[in-house]
Write a protein that holds these residues in place. Structure first.
Motif, PDB file in Angstrom:
ATOM      1  N   GLU A 289     -54.356 -30.188  53.715  1.00  0.00           N
ATOM      2  CA  GLU A 289     -54.950 -29.352  52.669  1.00  0.00           C
ATOM      3  C   GLU A 289     -54.239 -28.011  52.506  1.00  0.00           C
ATOM      4  OE1 GLU A 289     -59.143 -28.936  53.357  1.00  0.00           O
ATOM      5  OE2 GLU A 289     -59.593 -30.679  52.119  1.00  0.00           O
ATOM      6  N   ASP A 290     -53.584 -27.534  53.584  1.00  0.00           N
ATOM      7  CA  ASP A 290     -52.929 -26.229  53.533  1.00  0.00           C
ATOM      8  C   ASP A 290     -51.416 -26.338  53.361  1.00  0.00           C
ATOM      9  OD1 ASP A 290     -55.424 -25.037  53.977  1.00  0.00           O
ATOM     10  OD2 ASP A 290     -55.184 -25.146  56.159  1.00  0.00           O
ATOM     11  N   ASP A 291     -50.958 -27.440  52.786  1.00  0.00           N
ATOM     12  CA  ASP A 291     -49.515 -27.664  52.601  1.00  0.00           C
ATOM     13  C   ASP A 291     -48.928 -26.568  51.710  1.00  0.00           C
ATOM     14  OD1 ASP A 291     -46.933 -28.655  52.128  1.00  0.00           O
ATOM     15  OD2 ASP A 291     -47.626 -30.735  52.145  1.00  0.00           O
ATOM     16  N   ARG A 292     -47.907 -25.859  52.213  1.00  0.00           N
ATOM     17  CA  ARG A 292     -47.243 -24.810  51.443  1.00  0.00           C
ATOM     18  C   ARG A 292     -45.872 -25.264  50.926  1.00  0.00           C
ATOM     19  NH1 ARG A 292     -51.680 -23.076  52.014  1.00  0.00           N
ATOM     20  NH2 ARG A 292     -52.328 -20.931  52.472  1.00  0.00           N
ATOM     21  N   VAL A 293     -45.461 -26.475  51.275  1.00  0.00           N
ATOM     22  CA  VAL A 293     -44.164 -26.999  50.847  1.00  0.00           C
ATOM     23  C   VAL A 293     -44.319 -27.806  49.562  1.00  0.00           C
ATOM     24  CG1 VAL A 293     -42.197 -28.443  51.473  1.00  0.00           C
ATOM     25  CG2 VAL A 293     -43.300 -27.014  53.208  1.00  0.00           C
ATOM     26  N   ILE A 294     -45.203 -28.787  49.591  1.00  0.00           N
ATOM     27  CA  ILE A 294     -45.549 -29.571  48.411  1.00  0.00           C
ATOM     28  C   ILE A 294     -47.068 -29.512  48.292  1.00  0.00           C
ATOM     29  CG2 ILE A 294     -45.423 -31.818  47.273  1.00  0.00           C
ATOM     30  CD1 ILE A 294     -43.008 -32.481  48.995  1.00  0.00           C
ATOM     31  N   PRO A 295     -47.609 -28.975  47.214  1.00  0.00           N
ATOM     32  CA  PRO A 295     -49.053 -28.708  47.153  1.00  0.00           C
ATOM     33  C   PRO A 295     -49.908 -29.952  47.302  1.00  0.00           C
ATOM     34  CG  PRO A 295     -48.028 -28.430  44.991  1.00  0.00           C
ATOM     35  CD  PRO A 295     -46.913 -28.573  45.973  1.00  0.00           C
ATOM     36  N   ALA A 296     -51.073 -29.761  47.945  1.00  0.00           N
ATOM     37  CA  ALA A 296     -51.991 -30.872  48.185  1.00  0.00           C
ATOM     38  C   ALA A 296     -52.539 -31.450  46.893  1.00  0.00           C
ATOM     39  CB  ALA A 296     -53.142 -30.422  49.084  1.00  0.00           C
ATOM     40  N   SER A 297     -52.417 -30.710  45.787  1.00  0.00           N
ATOM     41  CA  SER A 297     -52.859 -31.250  44.501  1.00  0.00           C
ATOM     42  C   SER A 297     -52.087 -32.513  44.117  1.00  0.00           C
ATOM     43  CB  SER A 297     -52.697 -30.195  43.396  1.00  0.00           C
ATOM     44  OG  SER A 297     -51.342 -29.788  43.279  1.00  0.00           O
ATOM     45  N   HIS A 298     -50.916 -32.716  44.724  1.00  0.00           N
ATOM     46  CA  HIS A 298     -50.146 -33.923  44.438  1.00  0.00           C
ATOM     47  C   HIS A 298     -50.851 -35.177  44.956  1.00  0.00           C
ATOM     48  CE1 HIS A 298     -45.959 -32.011  43.557  1.00  0.00           C
ATOM     49  NE2 HIS A 298     -46.959 -31.320  43.050  1.00  0.00           N
ATOM     50  N   ALA A 299     -51.745 -35.000  45.930  1.00  0.00           N
ATOM     51  CA  ALA A 299     -52.531 -36.149  46.388  1.00  0.00           C
ATOM     52  C   ALA A 299     -53.435 -36.639  45.267  1.00  0.00           C
ATOM     53  CB  ALA A 299     -53.356 -35.773  47.617  1.00  0.00           C
ATOM     54  N   SER A 300     -53.979 -35.707  44.492  1.00  0.00           N
ATOM     55  CA  SER A 300     -54.803 -36.087  43.341  1.00  0.00           C
ATOM     56  C   SER A 300     -53.963 -36.791  42.277  1.00  0.00           C
ATOM     57  CB  SER A 300     -55.479 -34.855  42.737  1.00  0.00           C
ATOM     58  OG  SER A 300     -56.322 -34.228  43.687  1.00  0.00           O
ATOM     59  N   LEU A 301     -52.714 -36.322  42.109  1.00  0.00           N
ATOM     60  CA  LEU A 301     -51.819 -36.990  41.164  1.00  0.00           C
ATOM     61  C   LEU A 301     -51.562 -38.431  41.600  1.00  0.00           C
ATOM     62  CD1 LEU A 301     -49.159 -34.177  40.551  1.00  0.00           C
ATOM     63  CD2 LEU A 301     -51.025 -34.869  39.039  1.00  0.00           C
ATOM     64  N   ALA A 302     -51.408 -38.628  42.911  1.00  0.00           N
ATOM     65  CA  ALA A 302     -51.195 -39.984  43.422  1.00  0.00           C
ATOM     66  C   ALA A 302     -52.393 -40.862  43.123  1.00  0.00           C
ATOM     67  CB  ALA A 302     -50.929 -39.939  44.918  1.00  0.00           C
ATOM     68  N   ALA A 303     -53.600 -40.300  43.270  1.00  0.00           N
ATOM     69  CA  ALA A 303     -54.808 -41.066  43.002  1.00  0.00           C
ATOM     70  C   ALA A 303     -54.908 -41.445  41.528  1.00  0.00           C
ATOM     71  CB  ALA A 303     -56.039 -40.267  43.418  1.00  0.00           C
ATOM     72  N   GLU A 304     -54.424 -40.554  40.646  1.00  0.00           N
ATOM     73  CA  GLU A 304     -54.438 -40.859  39.213  1.00  0.00           C
ATOM     74  C   GLU A 304     -53.391 -41.917  38.864  1.00  0.00           C
ATOM     75  OE1 GLU A 304     -53.853 -37.231  37.132  1.00  0.00           O
ATOM     76  OE2 GLU A 304     -55.629 -36.256  37.976  1.00  0.00           O
ATOM     77  N   LEU A 305     -52.214 -41.810  39.484  1.00  0.00           N
ATOM     78  CA  LEU A 305     -51.140 -42.753  39.186  1.00  0.00           C
ATOM     79  C   LEU A 305     -51.414 -44.135  39.765  1.00  0.00           C
ATOM     80  CD1 LEU A 305     -48.084 -40.417  39.905  1.00  0.00           C
ATOM     81  CD2 LEU A 305     -48.817 -41.247  37.661  1.00  0.00           C
ATOM     82  N   ALA A 306     -52.077 -44.156  40.931  1.00  0.00           N
ATOM     83  CA  ALA A 306     -52.369 -45.423  41.610  1.00  0.00           C
ATOM     84  C   ALA A 306     -53.840 -45.426  42.003  1.00  0.00           C
ATOM     85  CB  ALA A 306     -51.469 -45.581  42.842  1.00  0.00           C
ATOM     86  N   PRO A 307     -54.726 -45.773  41.079  1.00  0.00           N
ATOM     87  CA  PRO A 307     -56.164 -45.665  41.321  1.00  0.00           C
ATOM     88  C   PRO A 307     -56.665 -46.452  42.531  1.00  0.00           C
ATOM     89  CG  PRO A 307     -55.724 -46.013  38.986  1.00  0.00           C
ATOM     90  CD  PRO A 307     -54.430 -46.221  39.699  1.00  0.00           C
ATOM     91  N   GLY A 308     -55.937 -47.486  42.941  1.00  0.00           N
ATOM     92  CA  GLY A 308     -56.368 -48.275  44.088  1.00  0.00           C
ATOM     93  C   GLY A 308     -55.957 -47.705  45.421  1.00  0.00           C
ATOM     94  N   ALA A 309     -55.224 -46.602  45.408  1.00  0.00           N
ATOM     95  CA  ALA A 309     -54.713 -46.047  46.663  1.00  0.00           C
ATOM     96  C   ALA A 309     -55.822 -45.416  47.485  1.00  0.00           C
ATOM     97  CB  ALA A 309     -53.641 -45.008  46.366  1.00  0.00           C
ATOM     98  N   ARG A 310     -55.638 -45.447  48.773  1.00  0.00           N
ATOM     99  CA  ARG A 310     -56.511 -44.713  49.696  1.00  0.00           C
ATOM    100  C   ARG A 310     -55.918 -43.317  49.867  1.00  0.00           C
ATOM    101  NH1 ARG A 310     -58.425 -46.661  55.743  1.00  0.00           N
ATOM    102  NH2 ARG A 310     -58.978 -44.611  56.570  1.00  0.00           N
ATOM    103  N   VAL A 311     -56.718 -42.297  49.657  1.00  0.00           N
ATOM    104  CA  VAL A 311     -56.243 -40.915  49.724  1.00  0.00           C
ATOM    105  C   VAL A 311     -57.003 -40.170  50.821  1.00  0.00           C
ATOM    106  CG1 VAL A 311     -55.967 -38.734  48.498  1.00  0.00           C
ATOM    107  CG2 VAL A 311     -55.632 -40.903  47.282  1.00  0.00           C
ATOM    108  N   GLU A 312     -56.261 -39.532  51.708  1.00  0.00           N
ATOM    109  CA  GLU A 312     -56.840 -38.775  52.816  1.00  0.00           C
ATOM    110  C   GLU A 312     -56.325 -37.341  52.777  1.00  0.00           C
ATOM    111  OE1 GLU A 312     -58.948 -39.694  55.143  1.00  0.00           O
ATOM    112  OE2 GLU A 312     -58.957 -41.891  55.179  1.00  0.00           O
ATOM    113  N   LEU A 313     -57.224 -36.380  52.666  1.00  0.00           N
ATOM    114  CA  LEU A 313     -56.879 -34.967  52.783  1.00  0.00           C
ATOM    115  C   LEU A 313     -57.339 -34.488  54.147  1.00  0.00           C
ATOM    116  CD1 LEU A 313     -57.950 -33.642  49.259  1.00  0.00           C
ATOM    117  CD2 LEU A 313     -55.663 -34.285  50.034  1.00  0.00           C
ATOM    118  N   ILE A 314     -56.417 -33.953  54.927  1.00  0.00           N
ATOM    119  CA  ILE A 314     -56.739 -33.519  56.284  1.00  0.00           C
ATOM    120  C   ILE A 314     -56.896 -32.005  56.301  1.00  0.00           C
ATOM    121  CG2 ILE A 314     -55.968 -33.455  58.677  1.00  0.00           C
ATOM    122  CD1 ILE A 314     -54.549 -36.062  58.255  1.00  0.00           C
TER     123      ILE A 314
END
Length: 308
Positions: free
Chosen positions: A220-245
């Motif tokens: 959640e505190d990623d300063r290199v590639i923002p954690a918001s990209h996890a949400s983008l992954a969920a939108e691009l691949a709705p069946g994916a399992r997404v984990e925010l630590i």
């Protein structure tokens, strides 16, 4: 292979798991989790070409080139299929491998991965600029390098979350002392990043993950590639399992290794390996989705509430 030294660690037994590190790192980034994973899996953790103890030649440092190299490594080791776990730049390599060699990919796990959006830290964008190799030369001389690396590690010990990843950054910085290493990293970066950010994206091919179990893990505190990209992954691949630590930066496998291993074990246990079908892959490519009335059913992908 192909006349170049390829360094790797191979340990454990069971289904194969290929761990792909990020830009400027090496196999040691997986140190906190390798022994735990080796209790259940055959773990392969290479130093990508241009990194670590592998050769750093003038060579093909594109994502396709790296994917080919990983196919060849698995072939030499007698491994037909594997679950791919890619961190940061290694996530891009893992996605490219799954795209080029779906018949050899059982599952795909992306950890703080590149390739999901343009945003990336300005430090990585700077590596892509002309003259990076020459500018870094005086900054990595022995006295300067030792002081700077020590300062980064001291900042890490303060416990301030903005400096959470500075021990890993210090290790990467120290690797730039060799011109060949600086040159290789610059070539790698320029293949995927320019001054505006990331160039390569999975957006146009994300529908292919319908045939591939996909898990996305982010700090959640990623300063290199923002954690918001996890949400983008969920939108691009709705069946994916997404984990925010929570309370984790760009290296969640180092910040919380036990939790990371639990997530990975659970994902592998609950998601049957992808079964490659040329007919299905052809249909996906033609239609951009699983065609209505298709006789082959999509692989079931586990979905859980993100950790917070």
């Amino acid at each position: 292979m192909h006349g170049h030294r390829r360094a790797f660690v191979k340990t454990g037994s069971g289904p194969a798991v290929l761990l792909l590190h990020g830009l400027g790192a090496d196999h040691t980034t997986w140190g906190p989790i390798v022994d735990q994973l080796a209790r259940r899996y055959t773990v392969i953790a290479p130093d990508l070409l241009g990194h670590g103890q592998s050769a750093k030649p003038r060579a093909d440092y594109t994502l396709g080139g790296y994917a080919n190299g990983m196919r060849d490594l698995l072939t030499v080791l007698g491994i037909d299929k594997a679950t791919l776990v890619g961190h940061s730049f290694g996530g891009g390599v893992a996605m490219q491998f799954a795209y080029q060699f779906p018949e050899r990919t059982e599952r795909l796990v992306l950890v703080g991965s590149g390739g999901l959006g343009p945003e990336v830290t300005p430090v990585i964008r700077a590596i892509s600029t002309p003259g990076f190799e020459l500018v870094m030369a005086p900054l990595t001389m022995p006295g300067v390098r030792h002081v700077a690396a020590a300062a980064m590690r001291a900042l890490k010990r303060t416990g301030i979350k903005e400096f959470r990843d500075f021990d890993e950054v210090a290790t990467i910085y120290e690797s730039f002392r060799e011109y060949d290493a600086r040159s290789a990293i610059a070539h790698v970066t320029r293949a995927v990043v320019d001054w505006r950010g990331q160039i390569v994206t999975m957006a146009d091919r994300a529908y292919l993950t319908e045939a591939m179990p996909l898990c996305v893990i982010w700090g959640e505190d990623d300063r290199v590639i923002p954690a918001s990209h996890a949400s983008l992954a969920a939108e691009l691949a709705p069946g994916a399992r997404v984990e925010l630590i929570a309370n984790a930066g760009h290296f969640p496998h180092k910040d919380h290794p036990e939790r990371f291993v639990r997530i990975l074990n659970d994902f592998i246990r609950k998601s049957p390996p992808a079964a490659y079908s040329r007919a299905r892959f052809r249909s996906l490519l033609r239609n951009g989705r699983v065609p209505a009335g298709a006789t082959e059913q999509p692989v079931e992908i586990a979905t859980v509430t993100p950790i917070r």
